[in-house]
Every structure is written in structure tokens, then in C-alpha cells.
Design an enzyme around this catalytic site. Structure first.
Site, PDB file in Angstrom:
ATOM      1  N   HIS A 104       0.867  -1.099   0.206  1.00  0.00           N
ATOM      2  CA  HIS A 104      -0.028   0.153  -0.154  1.00  0.00           C
ATOM      3  C   HIS A 104       0.487   1.384  -0.256  1.00  0.00           C
ATOM      4  O   HIS A 104       2.097   1.305   1.002  1.00  0.00           O
ATOM      5  CB  HIS A 104      -1.241   0.001   1.490  1.00  0.00           C
ATOM      6  CG  HIS A 104      -1.496   1.635   2.079  1.00  0.00           C
ATOM      7  ND1 HIS A 104      -0.557   2.315   2.610  1.00  0.00           N
ATOM      8  CD2 HIS A 104      -2.483   2.419   1.305  1.00  0.00           C
ATOM      9  CE1 HIS A 104      -1.187   3.124   2.643  1.00  0.00           C
ATOM     10  NE2 HIS A 104      -1.956   3.169   1.841  1.00  0.00           N
ATOM     11  N   ASN A 106       0.308   5.521  -0.491  1.00  0.00           N
ATOM     12  CA  ASN A 106      -0.315   6.801  -0.494  1.00  0.00           C
ATOM     13  C   ASN A 106       0.631   8.090  -0.391  1.00  0.00           C
ATOM     14  O   ASN A 106       1.480   8.212   0.780  1.00  0.00           O
ATOM     15  CB  ASN A 106      -1.408   6.711   0.698  1.00  0.00           C
ATOM     16  CG  ASN A 106      -2.721   7.838   0.726  1.00  0.00           C
ATOM     17  OD1 ASN A 106      -2.318   9.598   1.260  1.00  0.00           O
ATOM     18  ND2 ASN A 106      -3.702   7.770   0.277  1.00  0.00           N
ATOM     19  N   ARG A 108      -0.427  12.571  -0.399  1.00  0.00           N
ATOM     20  CA  ARG A 108      -1.828  12.934  -0.465  1.00  0.00           C
ATOM     21  C   ARG A 108      -1.286  14.951  -0.145  1.00  0.00           C
ATOM     22  O   ARG A 108       0.088  14.828   1.126  1.00  0.00           O
ATOM     23  CB  ARG A 108      -2.493  12.969   0.255  1.00  0.00           C
ATOM     24  CG  ARG A 108      -1.890  12.788   2.199  1.00  0.00           C
ATOM     25  CD  ARG A 108      -3.166  12.017   2.896  1.00  0.00           C
ATOM     26  NE  ARG A 108      -3.008  11.813   3.790  1.00  0.00           N
ATOM     27  CZ  ARG A 108      -1.633  10.918   4.104  1.00  0.00           C
ATOM     28  NH1 ARG A 108      -1.454   9.586   3.694  1.00  0.00           N
ATOM     29  NH2 ARG A 108      -1.650  10.343   5.531  1.00  0.00           N
ATOM     30  N   ASN A 270     -18.354  11.758   1.516  1.00  0.00           N
ATOM     31  CA  ASN A 270     -18.866  11.728   0.335  1.00  0.00           C
ATOM     32  C   ASN A 270     -18.072  11.582  -0.876  1.00  0.00           C
ATOM     33  O   ASN A 270     -18.158  11.788  -2.053  1.00  0.00           O
ATOM     34  CB  ASN A 270     -20.115  13.166   0.155  1.00  0.00           C
ATOM     35  CG  ASN A 270     -21.152  11.948  -0.451  1.00  0.00           C
ATOM     36  OD1 ASN A 270     -21.258  11.250  -0.621  1.00  0.00           O
ATOM     37  ND2 ASN A 270     -21.932  12.863  -1.185  1.00  0.00           N
ATOM     38  N   ARG A 272     -15.716   8.907  -3.598  1.00  0.00           N
ATOM     39  CA  ARG A 272     -16.893   7.439  -4.736  1.00  0.00           C
ATOM     40  C   ARG A 272     -16.814   6.572  -3.131  1.00  0.00           C
ATOM     41  O   ARG A 272     -15.113   5.920  -3.390  1.00  0.00           O
ATOM     42  CB  ARG A 272     -16.269   8.258  -5.564  1.00  0.00           C
ATOM     43  CG  ARG A 272     -16.636   7.062  -6.847  1.00  0.00           C
ATOM     44  CD  ARG A 272     -16.065   6.839  -8.168  1.00  0.00           C
ATOM     45  NE  ARG A 272     -16.944   6.261  -8.665  1.00  0.00           N
ATOM     46  CZ  ARG A 272     -16.373   5.151  -9.536  1.00  0.00           C
ATOM     47  NH1 ARG A 272     -15.536   4.954  -8.961  1.00  0.00           N
ATOM     48  NH2 ARG A 272     -16.846   4.345 -10.271  1.00  0.00           N
TER      49      ARG A 272
END
Length: 312
Positions: A104, A106, A108, A270, A272
């Protein structure tokens, strides 16, 4: 001079480079891209690979999203402001062969704005970690040393602290602090001009330096992971070893649904759902009170997950 558009361009380029390297290693499957839009603002590129020679399921996703700070975000995420922006790349790769680790990663970037549109806060986060099913110490050292080398050019004190943070974060606390794998590095809320970590008050990077730090971490991923795939992807394995892989995948699911901040952030804003839950493996097992046989390779892996080791 750093600007969020520079970050967006880097993330999309990194996505292209990582996907190309993974497709070359798989040799069979190709990524399928799903472009999506978020009604409140922004969207993303979800890229999924499945049923390959190497990858049973995996995704390398980018998103560029923005919107108004809601009361839910203030309560759940402890942020305040008028509007926000977030952009990042997140990936999870679940191999077919239990001799090849799951991984994994990430990276950001987040900006928060006041009512006049001025940036009132910003931070970076990210990391990469390895989740093997059978412990190969040479692979563990390679993965960790590659991450360490990328961070040492900024300060040699960084890797040991972010490695410890990773061990603490990717941890199923409800199972007696059992790590889901053998870690890597993890960092969050790193602000320009502030410490890279609270334990590193002497290591402070400017906005441009933090961007370079993110680039170094992202750019080293294929060097950290691809050689491990190539070494192990053609190894033979038994149904019993596949069974153990699915037991350990269950731990992966538990962490992602219970503890993972990225999953929580996506669902609270909210995001996806299909893209957020792409990280879940295709098949798992939740056997009641499953324990590996004492002295077995499976027990050795579990011991490494219960007792963090220094790999670099």
C-alpha cells in the site's frame, strides 16, 4: 515556487509511471481506467488491475477534490475553515501468489481556505508499507532501505521516526496491537516550516522542500516493490499457503474498515465509495480463533507482525 497545480501534475505523472511499471511486471493484465466526478467538486482517475499473472486485484487511484467544510468534517476530522482542497494518489496491490507481499502507498496534499479564499492551513501526508504473507528478511530489508535512502537526503533522523510511526499506525489495536504487515513509513499533517514529526522539532522543511520530499517518496516506490515482485512471482505455492494468505487478508480488511484515516476521510466527505473500497482484497477468510502452528513459517510472520523489527 510550489502551487497545488504542480502537485496535481506530479501525482498524475506518478500514477502513469507506476501503472506502466506494474503492467510490465504482471505481463498479462492491464489497468482499466474509470474517470469519475464528485458532485460537490472535483473527481478522480480510478485505475484497477485484476485477474492478472501477478495481481489478483489492485488499484492505483488519483483524486482531486474540493468543497465546503461541513459540520461533519469539523466534528469527525477536527478541521475548521470555509472551503478545502485535497489531492493525492493511493494504491493497494493484492498479488495472486502468497509469496508476493501486498503493498500500500499514499501521498497526499491538503489545503484549507478562509471565507475570502486565502490559504489558512496546508499539510502533506503519505507513506508506503509492505504486507507479506511469508517473511523474507532480504525483501523486508530491501523495501525499508529503499524508503530510508529516499528520506536520508533530507535528514538522517527522519526514517527511524516515520518507521516507528508506521508500525504504530498500521496496527489492529483491537487484536492486541497486531500490525497488518511489516511496516514502512507513515507521516501525516506535515506543515511547511513545522517539524516533519513531533519527535523531530529540529527537522523543519519549507513548502518547496516538502514537495521535493513527497517526490522522493513517491518516485522510489517502484524501486522498493518491483524487485520483490520479480524475485517471488514465479514461486510455487500450496493451497494451504493460499489459505493463510486469505486469513491475513482478513486482518487487512479489519484495519481498512475500522482504523484507516483515508477510508474515514473519503466516506465523511462523500467520496466515491467504489474507489475508496478498492483497497479491499477479492477473497478473505475470517476463521474463528485461527492460530498458526508453532514453529511454522506462518507463525514466524505473525511474530514479526506482533513484534516490530528494525529492517534498515
Amino acid at each position: 515556487m510550489f502551487h497545488k497545480d504542480i502537485w496535481i501534475d506530479f501525482i498524475h505523472d506518478l500514477q502513469n509511471r507506476i501503472c506502466a511499471a506494474l503492467e510490465a511486471s504482471d505481463g498479462k493484465a492491464k489497468f482499466v481506467e474509470d474517470l469519475w466526478e464528485r458532485p460537490e467538486g472535483g473527481g478522480g482517475k480510478t485505475r484497477v488491475i485484476s485477474n492478472g499473472a501477478v495481481f489478483e486485484k489492485g488499484g492505483v487511484n488519483t483524486s482531486v477534490v474540493y468543497g465546503t467544510v461541513t459540520d461533519t468534517m469539523r466534528r469527525q476530522l477536527n478541521i475548521d475553515g470555509h472551503t478545502w482542497f485535497a489531492c493525492g494518489l493511493s494504491m493497494v496491490l493484492h498479488p495472486v501468489n502468497p509469496m508476493v507481499p501486498t503493498t500500500h502507498a499514499n501521498w497526499r496534499y491538503f489545503e484549507l481556505y478562509d471565507a475570502d479564499g486565502n490559504v489558512c492551513d496546508r499539510w502533506f501526508g503519505g507513506g508506503a508499507d509492505l504486507t507479506p504473507y511469508y517473511l523474507d528478511e532480504a525483501d523486508a530489508r530491501h523495501f525499508h532501505n529503499t524508503l530510508k535512502l529516499a528520506q536520508d537526503s533530507f535528514h538522517t533522523d527522519i526514517y527511524p521516526v516515520l518507521k516507528k510511526e508506521c508500525d504504530a499506525y498500521f496496527n489492529n489495536a483491537h487484536r492486541g496491537f497486531e500490525m497488518r504487515g511489516i511496516g514502512g513509513v507513515f507521516y501525516d499533517h506535515v506543515k511547511p516550516g513545522g517539524p516533519v514529526h513531533k519527535e523531530l522539532p529540529h527537522v523543519q522543511l519549507s513548502l518547496d522542500e516538502l514537495f521535493a520530499f513527497q517526490q522522493a517518496n513517491g518516485n522510489c516506490f517502484t524501486e522498493a516493490y518491483i524487485p520483490i515482485i520479480e524475485k517471488n512471482k514465479n514461486m510455487a505455492y500450496t493451497p494451504e499457503q493460499k489459505y493463510w494468505q486469505e486469513i491475513r487478508r482478513g486482518r487487512y480488511v479489519e484495519f481498512n474498515l475500522i482504523h484507516d484515516r483515508g477510508t474515514i476521510f473519503g466516506l465523511k466527505t462523500n467520496g466515491r465509495t467504489e474507489s475508496i473500497l478498492m483497497s479491499l482484497p477479492p477473497t478473505v477468510r475470517f476463521d474463528y480463533n485461527y492460530q498458526p502452528e508453532a514453529g511454522s513459517p506462518e507463525a514466524a510472520l505473525l511474530d514479526a507482525c506482533m513484534h516490530p523489527k528494525e529492517w534498515a
